[in-house]
Structures are given as structure tokens and as C-alpha cells.
Design a protein around this motif. Sequence first.
Motif, mmCIF file in Angstrom:
data_model
loop_
_atom_site.group_PDB
_atom_site.id
_atom_site.type_symbol
_atom_site.label_atom_id
_atom_site.label_comp_id
_atom_site.label_asym_id
_atom_site.label_seq_id
_atom_site.Cartn_x
_atom_site.Cartn_y
_atom_site.Cartn_z
ATOM 1 N N LEU A 20 30.258 26.744 46.371
ATOM 2 C CA LEU A 20 29.321 27.837 46.335
ATOM 3 C C LEU A 20 29.862 29.193 46.272
ATOM 4 O O LEU A 20 29.621 29.906 45.174
ATOM 5 N N ILE A 21 31.247 29.323 46.600
ATOM 6 C CA ILE A 21 32.000 30.657 46.469
ATOM 7 C C ILE A 21 32.539 30.772 45.156
ATOM 8 O O ILE A 21 32.265 31.639 44.483
ATOM 9 N N ASN A 22 32.943 29.425 44.609
ATOM 10 C CA ASN A 22 33.451 29.478 43.279
ATOM 11 C C ASN A 22 32.137 29.624 41.949
ATOM 12 O O ASN A 22 32.534 30.589 41.209
ATOM 13 N N SER A 23 31.385 29.214 42.554
ATOM 14 C CA SER A 23 30.087 29.195 41.602
ATOM 15 C C SER A 23 29.503 30.661 41.691
ATOM 16 O O SER A 23 29.032 31.303 40.548
ATOM 17 N N SER A 24 29.395 31.409 42.495
ATOM 18 C CA SER A 24 28.948 32.762 42.563
ATOM 19 C C SER A 24 29.948 34.088 42.426
ATOM 20 O O SER A 24 29.504 34.962 42.234
ATOM 21 N N LYS A 25 31.145 33.645 42.011
ATOM 22 C CA LYS A 25 32.028 34.374 41.461
ATOM 23 C C LYS A 25 32.413 35.680 42.331
ATOM 24 O O LYS A 25 32.574 36.684 42.073
ATOM 25 N N ALA A 26 32.286 35.280 43.602
ATOM 26 C CA ALA A 26 32.720 36.538 44.682
ATOM 27 C C ALA A 26 33.953 37.028 44.485
ATOM 28 O O ALA A 26 34.184 38.172 44.734
ATOM 29 N N LEU A 30 34.985 40.800 44.275
ATOM 30 C CA LEU A 30 35.822 41.160 45.335
ATOM 31 C C LEU A 30 37.085 42.166 44.580
ATOM 32 O O LEU A 30 37.669 43.328 45.033
ATOM 33 N N GLN A 31 37.562 41.460 43.663
ATOM 34 C CA GLN A 31 38.836 41.908 42.799
ATOM 35 C C GLN A 31 38.241 43.364 42.099
ATOM 36 O O GLN A 31 38.977 44.273 42.065
ATOM 37 N N LEU A 32 36.953 43.121 41.771
ATOM 38 C CA LEU A 32 36.490 44.485 41.157
ATOM 39 C C LEU A 32 36.258 45.773 42.013
ATOM 40 O O LEU A 32 36.604 46.726 41.970
ATOM 41 N N ILE A 33 35.707 45.325 43.118
ATOM 42 C CA ILE A 33 35.692 46.303 44.219
ATOM 43 C C ILE A 33 37.169 46.955 44.874
ATOM 44 O O ILE A 33 37.065 48.103 45.031
ATOM 45 N N ARG A 34 38.061 45.957 44.744
ATOM 46 C CA ARG A 34 39.322 46.364 44.996
ATOM 47 C C ARG A 34 39.872 47.131 44.145
ATOM 48 O O ARG A 34 40.514 48.346 44.486
ATOM 49 N N ASN A 35 39.719 46.974 42.753
ATOM 50 C CA ASN A 35 40.168 47.962 41.790
ATOM 51 C C ASN A 35 39.788 49.256 41.725
ATOM 52 O O ASN A 35 40.242 50.140 41.540
ATOM 53 N N GLU A 36 38.358 49.223 42.057
ATOM 54 C CA GLU A 36 37.564 50.419 42.092
ATOM 55 C C GLU A 36 38.076 51.469 43.326
ATOM 56 O O GLU A 36 38.250 52.565 43.335
ATOM 57 N N ALA A 37 38.308 50.627 44.416
ATOM 58 C CA ALA A 37 38.663 51.212 45.736
ATOM 59 C C ALA A 37 40.209 51.995 45.187
ATOM 60 O O ALA A 37 40.400 53.078 45.850
ATOM 61 N N LEU A 38 41.010 51.175 44.861
ATOM 62 C CA LEU A 38 42.358 51.609 44.367
ATOM 63 C C LEU A 38 42.130 52.860 43.358
ATOM 64 O O LEU A 38 42.909 53.811 43.457
#
Length: 200
Positions: A20-26, A30-38
Motif C-alpha cells: 500500500l505504501i509503495n502503491s501510494s507513492k508516500a 515525503l522526499q518532496l516535502i523534505r526538499n521543500e523544507a530544505l
Amino acid sequence: MAQAHNFFELEETTESLVALINSSKATNQLQLIRNEALAFYERHEETRNVLLQIIGDVRQVEEEVCQRLLDTEEQRSTMELELGLVTEQLDRCTAKEQFSESELQFLQRELESLKSSEQELLELQQEVDEDTTEVIPSAVYLSQLYHKVTRIKWEYDDPPHLLKGVHYGAELATPILIDTTTCSPCDVSDQLWGLVSTEW
């Protein structure tokens, strides 16, 4: 046996969750959110550095302005002190000049008065020298000469023992009335010469 069944169900549930996690691209989110936070953190650091530079520059400008203000105030105090000294010196020079001018005017008036008296004496002497047809008695001549020198005008209508007249001084006229019967000739002479100015 029941435990094995439960374990099997837990394993299936775990695999389902991973799928489910792999199929939802979470992970991607999270990586996008992390990049935006950086990126936000980097912009925050840049802004902070710019603000610190601006604050440092403002402080430096404030210090320079304060120093210039202190220097200007010191210069103003020095100039006020110098102005006061120059004003005092000017006042002293002005007073000295006024005194000198007043003294000069007084001396000029005295000189004019002396020149006038000298001219009168010269004219009187010339009249005496030129008058060859009429002989002036020496007593009258001496009387006129004494009048020019002493500035005393005598009255001759009084009794012989009373000396009566007026002394015309530089500023005021002084009446004269001396009884020669009560004063010695020396006292009379002293009183009369006391009226004559000795300033030349």
C-alpha cells in the motif's frame, strides 16, 4: 497452531501495508516535502544573513553619525568660545577707540581754544603796534592783556576796595566779589589765580 496462523496473518498484513505504501507513492511525497523544507531553510538562512548584514551596516552608520555629531558639537563649543573671546576683544577695542576719539575731540577743542586765544592776542598786539596816532595807556593795555589771559571781566563802577567781576571758564561763568580790606594782597592774588585754568 493458532500462533502460526496469527503470525501468518501479521505477515500478510505487513506485506499489504508495504504494498500500500509503495502503491501510494508516500516516499516520493515525503522526499518532496523534505526538499521543500530544505529549500525553505536555505532561504531562511540567506534572509537571516542578509538581515544581519543590514543590521551591522546600520550600526556602523549610527556609530559614524554619532561620532560626527560629537565632533561637530566639540567644534561648535570651540567656535563659541573663540567667538566670545573675539567679542570681548572687540568690545575692549571699541571702548578704547571711543575713549581715544573722545580724548582727541577734547584735545582738538582745547587746541582750537588756544589758537583762538593766541589769535586774539596777536590781533590785540597788532592793534597796539599799528596804532601810532593814539597812545594807549599802559594800565589799559595790561588790563586788556590780563583779560585775554585770565578771562576775567572786571566791573569798574564799584568802590576801589571791592574787586567785582566775572570769570568766564571753559564750561561756566563764576562771579567774583572780593573785599580787599579783609584780605591781604597775597590772598587776593591766590584767589584770582585759582580761577585760571592751568591745563594747556
